[in-house]
Write an enzyme that holds these catalytic residues in place. Structure first.
Site, PDB file in Angstrom:
ATOM      1  N   THR A 169       0.800  -1.130  -0.035  1.00  0.00           N
ATOM      2  CA  THR A 169      -0.001   0.123   0.113  1.00  0.00           C
ATOM      3  C   THR A 169       0.895   1.271  -0.005  1.00  0.00           C
ATOM      4  OG1 THR A 169      -1.709  -1.239   1.170  1.00  0.00           O
ATOM      5  CG2 THR A 169      -1.810   1.335   1.110  1.00  0.00           C
ATOM      6  N   LYS A 182      -7.588   1.555  -2.433  1.00  0.00           N
ATOM      7  CA  LYS A 182      -7.036   1.045  -0.978  1.00  0.00           C
ATOM      8  C   LYS A 182      -7.062   2.301  -0.161  1.00  0.00           C
ATOM      9  CE  LYS A 182      -5.443  -1.509   2.227  1.00  0.00           C
ATOM     10  NZ  LYS A 182      -4.128  -2.079   2.267  1.00  0.00           N
TER      11      LYS A 182
END
Lengths: 296, 296
Positions: A100, A175
């Site tokens: 991420t 995300k």
């Protein structure tokens, strides 16, 4: 050309190690690299080969995968002139980053690899170490539709909900939206339990009554009972959601968005970090709100 | 004593009317009263009898039920000396209030009825008009275990998740926790969609990717697609969640709790009301956050 593509996996931590195991179980050959070599070694017992650097891992791979912590780690793994994937990666191969990181960095690395004729997907995941172990991750993918189709069998060995979200960076952007949702859902769970406890209500029937209806959420069903039981172990650590929320605010600043409720929860998490709770699970946000209300 | 208890139902609005219909369908005889009589009249076609006042509706009832808007309405329906339930209700009967009101008022009315040997349950519901129509409401019940057992067959004609939350007032207190959860889940959905849109991400794959995982919630699955489609019709109106959040803050003040994230969302809903969106669905909170970000 072998029947199955040969894989490299860089970053075999709490997420990467079980993901690599699922790929080995699915019959792929995997060459792994981890910055701390000792952490990668147990995977050799499961059939992986070990490499000394990202470049070494990538040299013979058809698909290079990675799962590291933050934007600078991804830059280093892929773009370092001496040890990075870019120094050895073969034209026509595919790169998939499960970390991420900032959407802008995902696009930057993808652009650099495109110059070597390597397609790249950003594919951050949700579902935690348990999802990684059980192969039930949600995978949010950005990149070309062709690269997405090529990667699909690999994603299916790792996850359950696999979504192509748009072009390069769109997986990361999704995300970040995911983390906004998680942060606010959790804040609701914490404030509801604080209100219940201060008003003399047993939180357990409250959780039972609210979980199945319009107030329901994954956070309520999974983190609510942990809070009620005083269990603040991770799961997913406050330090890591704070890193992700930092990326949210970098992105919202660039995009010109204002996220007042997420900003408040980011600051409440900061109070948790100031109280030494950074390595506890995100549900330890409850401790900050309970302290505000002078709950034991 | 008839086989089935005779029922009174006071307040046949958007929730009370379909609830009454489900009781009629289950074979109960129901005498109804509504402040605006015209609204109760269609129920006569379904077999209900009409009464001129709460007192008249309650006079022959074994169980008196109500579903009105706010604490003063419940006080009036039950406690008014001339027209209230208390002026005619029979000793040994049962009262069930489905309204969402202050827990303290629920206890006050229950105490007044207890003096007439009438047991009372507070039983606020969640699930909206659709849940009322389909008999799938969540019902959060406060009161004695004996009264709860006595009411259970009636609850089962109306709802799916039926939870005894504690003594008198505990149903209301649980409903307030429910509204804290709904408010913050929705704020997350709105800010996630704002971030997606400003960053150039298509919100629909974002919703698909996030709904099934750790970010998932009823709000995300049900209100997210409405927001993405520009559908701001109620559902549940902003004016009504603001009434409920006012009750949350009355309760939190009495209890000595501090709910900073809920307070922020309450103020954002106030901005929606100031913008004339009070009678839109709660998902119109998105309009406030989209305006902050200068989204069309």
């Amino acid at each position: 050309m072998p029947d199955k593509p040969r894989l490299a996996f860089i970053g075999t931590g709490i997420m990467g190690a079980p993901m690599t195991r699922n790929l080995l179980k699915a019959g792929y050959s995997v060459c792994v690299h981890n910055r701390t070599t000792a952490k990668a070694r147990p995977l050799a017992d499961d059939g992986a080969t070990l490499a000394e650097s990202p470049a070494a891992a990538a040299a013979d791979a058809d698909v290079v995968m990675s799962c590291v912590t933050d934007s600078p780690d991804v830059r280093r793994v892929y773009l370092d002139e001496d040890s990075g994937v870019i120094s050895t990666v073969r034209a026509g191969s595919l790169a998939i980053d499960f970390s991420t990181i900032a959407p802008a960095v995902a696009r930057e690395v993808a652009d650099a690899l495109a110059d070597k004729d390597v397609a790249m997907l950003d594919a951050p995941v949700s579902g935690g170490d348990v999802g990684a172990q059980n192969g039930t991750l949600s995978i949010m993918v950005g990149g070309s539709p062709e690269a997405f189709q090529r990667a699909r069998p690999l994603f299916e060995a790792l996850g359950k909900t696999i979504t192509h979200c748009g072009p390069s960076g769109a997986g990361q952007q999704t995300k970040l939206c995911n983390q906004v949702l998680c942060a606010l859902n959790l804040a609701g769970v914490c404030e509801a339990i604080v209100l219940a406890c201060k008003a003399g209500l047993d939180p357990e029937p409250m959780l039972a009554a609210t979980s199945g209806g319009a107030a329901g959420s994954w956070s309520l069903s999974n983190l609510g009972p942990k809070i009620a039981a005083g269990d603040f172990e991770p799961g997913f650590m406050i330090d890591l959601i704070q890193k992700d929320l930092r990326l949210v605010f970098e992105s919202s600043r660039e995009a010109g968005a204002s996220l007042p409720a997420t900003a408040l929860v980011h600051q409440l998490f900061a109070a948790a970090q100031a109280d030494g709770l950074g390595r506890k699970g995100t549900q330890a946000l409850y401790r900050v709100l309970a302290d505000l209300a002078k709950l034991d």
